[in-house]
Design a protein around this motif. Structure first.
Motif, short mmCIF file in Angstrom:
data_model
loop_
_atom_site.label_atom_id
_atom_site.label_comp_id
_atom_site.label_asym_id
_atom_site.label_seq_id
_atom_site.Cartn_x
_atom_site.Cartn_y
_atom_site.Cartn_z
N ARG A 1 0.81 -1.22 0.00
CA ARG A 1 0.00 0.00 0.00
C ARG A 1 0.84 1.27 0.00
O ARG A 1 0.38 2.32 -0.44
N ARG A 2 2.07 1.20 0.50
CA ARG A 2 2.92 2.39 0.54
C ARG A 2 3.79 2.55 -0.71
O ARG A 2 4.47 3.56 -0.86
N LEU A 3 3.78 1.55 -1.58
CA LEU A 3 4.64 1.61 -2.77
C LEU A 3 4.01 2.49 -3.85
O LEU A 3 2.78 2.53 -3.97
N PRO A 4 4.82 3.17 -4.64
CA PRO A 4 4.28 3.95 -5.76
C PRO A 4 3.51 3.05 -6.72
O PRO A 4 3.99 1.98 -7.11
N ARG A 5 2.30 3.47 -7.10
CA ARG A 5 1.44 2.66 -7.96
C ARG A 5 2.08 2.41 -9.33
O ARG A 5 1.93 1.34 -9.92
N HIS A 6 2.78 3.42 -9.83
CA HIS A 6 3.38 3.32 -11.16
C HIS A 6 4.41 2.20 -11.23
O HIS A 6 4.34 1.30 -12.09
N GLY A 7 5.36 2.21 -10.32
CA GLY A 7 6.39 1.18 -10.30
C GLY A 7 5.82 -0.19 -9.98
O GLY A 7 6.31 -1.22 -10.46
N LEU A 8 4.76 -0.22 -9.18
CA LEU A 8 4.14 -1.49 -8.82
C LEU A 8 3.54 -2.18 -10.04
O LEU A 8 3.68 -3.40 -10.21
N ILE A 9 2.87 -1.42 -10.90
CA ILE A 9 2.30 -2.02 -12.10
C ILE A 9 3.39 -2.57 -13.02
O ILE A 9 3.26 -3.65 -13.60
N VAL A 10 4.49 -1.84 -13.15
CA VAL A 10 5.62 -2.32 -13.96
C VAL A 10 6.13 -3.65 -13.41
O VAL A 10 6.34 -4.63 -14.16
N ALA A 11 6.34 -3.72 -12.09
CA ALA A 11 6.86 -4.94 -11.47
C ALA A 11 5.90 -6.11 -11.65
O ALA A 11 6.31 -7.25 -11.92
N VAL A 12 4.61 -5.84 -11.52
CA VAL A 12 3.60 -6.90 -11.66
C VAL A 12 3.60 -7.47 -13.07
O VAL A 12 3.49 -8.69 -13.26
N LEU A 13 3.75 -6.62 -14.08
CA LEU A 13 3.79 -7.11 -15.46
C LEU A 13 5.02 -7.99 -15.71
O LEU A 13 4.96 -8.96 -16.46
N ILE A 14 6.13 -7.67 -15.07
CA ILE A 14 7.32 -8.50 -15.21
C ILE A 14 7.10 -9.88 -14.59
O ILE A 14 7.47 -10.92 -15.16
N VAL A 15 6.48 -9.91 -13.41
CA VAL A 15 6.16 -11.20 -12.79
C VAL A 15 5.18 -11.99 -13.65
O VAL A 15 5.29 -13.22 -13.79
N PHE A 16 4.22 -11.29 -14.24
CA PHE A 16 3.28 -11.93 -15.15
C PHE A 16 4.00 -12.58 -16.33
O PHE A 16 3.67 -13.70 -16.75
N ALA A 17 4.99 -11.89 -16.88
CA ALA A 17 5.77 -12.45 -17.98
C ALA A 17 6.47 -13.74 -17.54
O ALA A 17 6.48 -14.74 -18.28
N LEU A 18 7.03 -13.72 -16.34
CA LEU A 18 7.69 -14.92 -15.81
C LEU A 18 6.71 -16.08 -15.71
O LEU A 18 7.04 -17.22 -16.07
N SER A 19 5.51 -15.82 -15.23
CA SER A 19 4.53 -16.90 -15.07
C SER A 19 4.17 -17.52 -16.42
O SER A 19 3.96 -18.73 -16.52
N ASN A 20 4.10 -16.69 -17.46
CA ASN A 20 3.78 -17.22 -18.79
C ASN A 20 4.93 -18.02 -19.39
O ASN A 20 4.71 -18.99 -20.12
N VAL A 21 6.16 -17.63 -19.06
CA VAL A 21 7.31 -18.43 -19.48
C VAL A 21 7.25 -19.80 -18.83
O VAL A 21 7.46 -20.85 -19.48
N LEU A 22 6.95 -19.83 -17.53
CA LEU A 22 6.85 -21.10 -16.81
C LEU A 22 5.72 -21.97 -17.38
O LEU A 22 5.86 -23.19 -17.48
N THR A 23 4.61 -21.33 -17.75
CA THR A 23 3.52 -22.08 -18.37
C THR A 23 3.95 -22.68 -19.70
O THR A 23 3.64 -23.84 -20.00
N GLY A 59 -1.55 -15.87 -10.98
CA GLY A 59 -2.68 -15.42 -10.18
C GLY A 59 -2.29 -14.39 -9.14
O GLY A 59 -3.04 -13.43 -8.88
N MET A 60 -1.14 -14.55 -8.51
CA MET A 60 -0.67 -13.57 -7.54
C MET A 60 -0.44 -12.22 -8.21
O MET A 60 -0.83 -11.17 -7.69
N ALA A 61 0.21 -12.24 -9.38
CA ALA A 61 0.44 -10.99 -10.11
C ALA A 61 -0.87 -10.36 -10.55
O ALA A 61 -1.07 -9.15 -10.45
N HIS A 62 -1.78 -11.20 -11.02
CA HIS A 62 -3.06 -10.71 -11.52
C HIS A 62 -3.88 -10.05 -10.40
O HIS A 62 -4.48 -9.00 -10.60
N GLY A 63 -3.90 -10.68 -9.24
CA GLY A 63 -4.66 -10.13 -8.13
C GLY A 63 -4.15 -8.76 -7.69
O GLY A 63 -4.93 -7.83 -7.46
N LEU A 64 -2.83 -8.64 -7.59
CA LEU A 64 -2.26 -7.36 -7.20
C LEU A 64 -2.50 -6.31 -8.29
O LEU A 64 -2.82 -5.15 -8.00
#
Length: 407
Positions: free
Chosen positions: A79-101, A118-123
């Motif tokens: 909740r204290r993290l900048p929203r902008h950077g958080l979305i960037v980080a979440v998309l990177i984790v999403f990319a990793l999950s698709n590689v694993l799939t 799912g963790m990335a998607h929820g956040l």
């Protein structure tokens, strides 16, 4: 800029933030495509991994229930993290999950990759709706949310059908690998093009210092938010009970052949775009009426589809009308949520909305799997229609309660 007036500079701008909202919508497109892709490639994934189609359908449940369990805790932790950077980080984790799939050697490994996604998607979804609301004044929230959620509709129009067609020709693994690359490109676009915003961090001092603020625990908009989330969960349970298994239904019941699935999903998505436009224009000022109309249309069209499987033109028409009705639902439900929630709980309300939405996705996919293995695929659309009737009744009754709470 003080934390008590986080919206003033952005709201003082004369220009509507089209570029930022379109960038946000692009991220939504990638997120929804990743979430829904197994529904289009269900037969291919089932054959390759040597598991039943119902087990592949349960990948949607694994994904969605991960969102349910993790979105609110992750939203709180970040909740204290900048929203902008958080979305960037979440998309990177999403990319990793698709590689694993894409490289998953077993069904169990595939489940793990979907849990990561799912963790990335929820956040992501706990942030994205409120992010759009932070970019515009309250009277433009409906428009901003419709533009943002349009990415999800475009995912149904182009993302899932195109990835499905590619997966049928080149293999389902390649579809997920390409999607991972697009996720990384999306992260770069968000980093460069999406304007940053400030938000209520959920801290006691920030909430207490807001003009006219009430203690967060006593926020008067909480009951309205809860009611909207319940309607959302019920509606999505019904939808994904059927939609998760739409590929085998179209092949086995309607008889279109596997090559016809992608074009029909494309038509479904196009109809959803029309529904999205209606949500942002005709029904934007009157979301309660739009919600009731779309729920009724969805119930009727799915029933007609179920009883007209031997008459292809009627079945396809009903399928398209269902897509139109569903295109209206998500933007109207989220618009109602953001209108009902006070500024200080928008991020939290969005997290609960995400939980409700994905409870519906996971619960629907699970219910559909049970029905598929017990009573048969032909019964599933009738169950969906019955759930829609329940959602319609709940929306009709709760609309009056929400209005009373808001006054």
């Amino acid at each position: 800029m003080s934390k008590t007036t986080p919206h003033v500079p952005l709201r003082g701008q004369a220009a509507f933030p089209w570029l930022g909202l379109i960038t946000l919508s692009s991220a939504v497109f990638l997120s929804v495509t990743s979430e829904m892709l197994p529904t289009g490639l269900l037969p291919e994934m089932s054959r390759d991994l040597d598991v039943t189609q119902s087990r592949i359908g349960l990948l949607v449940s694994w994904f969605a229930f991960t969102v349910v369990l993790t979105s609110t805790p992750l939203a709180h932790l970040t909740r204290r993290l900048p929203r902008h950077g958080l979305i960037v980080a979440v998309l990177i984790v999403f990319a990793l999950s698709n590689v694993l799939t894409a490289v998953a050697p077993t069904y169990e490994f595939l489940v793990v990759s979907r849990v990561v996604g799912g963790m990335a998607h929820g956040l992501f979804w706990s942030v994205v709706g409120a992010y759009a609301a932070h970019l515009v004044p309250k009277e433009q929230i409906g428009r901003a949310v419709s533009i943002t959620i349009a990415g999800g509709t475009v995912a149904f129009v182009f993302g899932v059908p195109v990835a499905t067609a590619a997966g049928q020709v080149l293999g389902w693994r390649l579809s997920f690998a390409v999607l991972a690359g697009l996720m990384l490109a999306g992260a770069v676009l968000v980093w460069r093009l999406l304007p940053p915003v400030e938000h209520y961090a959920g801290t006691t001092d920030a909430a207490a210092s807001a003009p006219g603020a009430a203690p967060p625990r006593g926020d008067p908009t909480v009951p309205a938010v809860v009611l909207i989330c319940i309607i959302t969960a019920v509606t999505m349970i019904g939808h994904f009970t059927f939609y998760t298994y739409i590929a085998p239904f179209l092949i086995e019941e309607v008889g279109v052949g596997s090559e016809g699935v992608a074009p029909l999903l494309f038509l479904f998505g196009i109809a959803g775009v029309v529904g999205l436009i209606l949500a942002g224009t005709v029904f934007g000022p009157r979301p309660q009426r739009g919600l009731l109309v779309s729920l009724a249309l969805a119930a009727v069209s799915v029933t007609v589809l179920a009883v007209s499987t031997e008459t292809l033109p009627v079945a396809v028409t009903a399928f398209v009308l269902w897509g139109l009705a569903f295109g209206v639902l998500p933007p109207l439900m989220q618009t109602r949520l953001l209108h009902a929630a006070s500024h200080r709980i928008r991020d939290t309300a969005s997290a609960f909305y995400t939980t409700a939405f994905n409870t519906g996705i996971g619960g629907g996919a699970l219910l559909g799997a049970v029905l598929l293995d017990t009573v048969g695929l032909d019964v599933v659309p009738f169950v969906y229609a019955g759930i829609l009737v329940a959602a319609f009744t709940l929306a009709l009754v709760s609309g009056r309660i929400v209005r009373r709470r808001a006054t």
